[in-house]
Design a protein around this motif. Sequence first.
Motif, mmCIF file in Angstrom:
data_model
loop_
_atom_site.group_PDB
_atom_site.id
_atom_site.type_symbol
_atom_site.label_atom_id
_atom_site.label_comp_id
_atom_site.label_asym_id
_atom_site.label_seq_id
_atom_site.Cartn_x
_atom_site.Cartn_y
_atom_site.Cartn_z
ATOM 1 N N UNK A 1 -6.429 -9.164 -5.246
ATOM 2 C CA UNK A 1 -7.725 -8.507 -5.334
ATOM 3 C C UNK A 1 -7.831 -7.380 -4.312
ATOM 4 N N UNK A 2 -7.472 -7.703 -3.094
ATOM 5 C CA UNK A 2 -7.589 -6.729 -2.028
ATOM 6 C C UNK A 2 -6.579 -5.592 -2.164
ATOM 7 N N UNK A 3 -5.371 -5.941 -2.577
ATOM 8 C CA UNK A 3 -4.343 -4.918 -2.769
ATOM 9 C C UNK A 3 -4.774 -3.920 -3.841
ATOM 10 N N UNK A 4 -5.347 -4.428 -4.944
ATOM 11 C CA UNK A 4 -5.807 -3.542 -6.020
ATOM 12 C C UNK A 4 -6.968 -2.683 -5.559
ATOM 13 N N UNK A 5 -7.869 -3.268 -4.771
ATOM 14 C CA UNK A 5 -9.034 -2.541 -4.279
ATOM 15 C C UNK A 5 -8.618 -1.361 -3.412
ATOM 16 N N UNK A 6 -7.616 -1.577 -2.566
ATOM 17 C CA UNK A 6 -7.203 -0.536 -1.627
ATOM 18 C C UNK A 6 -6.443 0.603 -2.304
ATOM 19 N N UNK A 7 -6.002 0.402 -3.539
ATOM 20 C CA UNK A 7 -5.350 1.483 -4.270
ATOM 21 C C UNK A 7 -6.359 2.462 -4.856
ATOM 22 N N UNK B 1 -4.831 9.332 -8.243
ATOM 23 C CA UNK B 1 -4.409 8.268 -7.357
ATOM 24 C C UNK B 1 -2.888 8.201 -7.299
ATOM 25 N N UNK B 2 -2.339 8.287 -6.104
ATOM 26 C CA UNK B 2 -0.892 8.291 -5.948
ATOM 27 C C UNK B 2 -0.260 6.953 -6.307
ATOM 28 N N UNK B 3 -1.015 5.883 -6.081
ATOM 29 C CA UNK B 3 -0.446 4.560 -6.309
ATOM 30 C C UNK B 3 -0.383 4.211 -7.789
ATOM 31 N N UNK C 1 -16.688 8.164 -0.768
ATOM 32 C CA UNK C 1 -15.763 7.489 -1.665
ATOM 33 C C UNK C 1 -15.422 8.404 -2.828
ATOM 34 N N UNK C 2 -14.384 8.049 -3.561
ATOM 35 C CA UNK C 2 -13.876 8.881 -4.648
ATOM 36 C C UNK C 2 -14.175 8.322 -6.032
ATOM 37 N N UNK C 3 -14.180 6.994 -6.169
ATOM 38 C CA UNK C 3 -14.299 6.356 -7.478
ATOM 39 C C UNK C 3 -15.544 5.497 -7.569
ATOM 40 N N UNK D 1 0.840 -1.193 0.000
ATOM 41 C CA UNK D 1 0.000 0.000 0.000
ATOM 42 C C UNK D 1 0.874 1.243 0.000
ATOM 43 N N UNK D 2 0.221 2.388 -0.174
ATOM 44 C CA UNK D 2 0.950 3.648 -0.112
ATOM 45 C C UNK D 2 1.510 3.852 1.288
ATOM 46 N N UNK D 3 2.747 4.314 1.441
ATOM 47 C CA UNK D 3 3.352 4.460 2.750
ATOM 48 C C UNK D 3 3.051 5.794 3.417
#
Length: 368
Positions: A112-118, A260-262, A294-296, A25-27
């Motif tokens: 899946x979860x990593x992509x969702x959290x970005x 999105x920063x990521x 939410x944003x997206x 994730x983003x740090x």
Amino acid sequence: MLAGQVVVGWLSSSSFALMVLFGSLRPSAAYFGLTGSEPLTILPLTTEMEEAATKAHYKVCDRLKLEKKQRRMCRRDPGVAETLMEAISMSALECQYQFRFERWNCTLEGRYRASLLKRGFKETAFLYAISSAGLTHALAKACSAGRLERCTCDEAPDLENREAWQWGGCGDNLKYSNKFVKEFLGKKSSKDLRARVDFHNNLVGMKVIKAGVETTCKCHGVSGSCTVRTCWRQLSPFHEVGKQLKQKYESSLKVGSTTNEATGEAGDIPPPRRALGSSGPGTDPLPRTPDLVHLDDSPSFCLASRFSPGTAGRKCYKDKNCESMCCGRGHNTQSRVVTRPCQCQVRWCCYVECKQCTQREEVYTCKD
């Protein structure tokens, strides 16, 4: 009461298969629980695990891959590590229960979860809210159960007719829990919109916990006259918190615009409605609202993608959600024979005797 029993049964039968794999994730902000970065198997804590966590809580804190400040807060009280693990497990189980009939069924595995959290989907908003709510709930309960060294029962009674009421029992310490969670999750960023959105959704989870606090009293006096009451505060069952957050997910507000920063992807997203927040130079683009934001726009989750495995092969219920779950692709029907306990009777003393009944049932699954 029946609903509570159903929840417990579902959690017990499903917990063995749950695995949460956390992606990178983003740090730039503090994350925890379902928004964290460490692979954890979500299983009920056994007595042996609890003892191990107490004796080696430093190792547990290190395993959680917390930020420096979070790790320090975890290490300073042996009971915190166990409580953090409990909060993650409770949040994951409740998330999957609330979304069991949805296209997105709180898929928490791997990429899946990593992509969702970005991305700033309303599903992401729910993950932040349920994580902070789970941590707040678990800590408040741990205080009243005597599992933490730095807190005890709720020490701030604020009840009416206090001259006739005697403070007693052991209230869940929400005051300590709120203070700990706010410090643990960090403060709101003044520059990054995504960080502000995440912070807002964390607060929504905490506020739902606070709104569910109930005062429980026990009467004392001659013949139950209730001249004196022993009262204490208790949190609502976490399943009730999950239901309220699911409702807030359904009505989540889309706000702002962001890059999105990521991923570096820019999105044109309408600004919040004026009725919910003022606009102008220097104003916060987030509306002042108790709702999730939410944003997206969320994907459909119908087909396999980087956000979910899709709904192909998912079990559905013909008269409940097959049409929506299967996204218009139709469903397969399979007949099977099952054997279940039936005609149960309580025998003296003290056991339940049941017959075994066999019946045929139909199972519906979404087509590819």
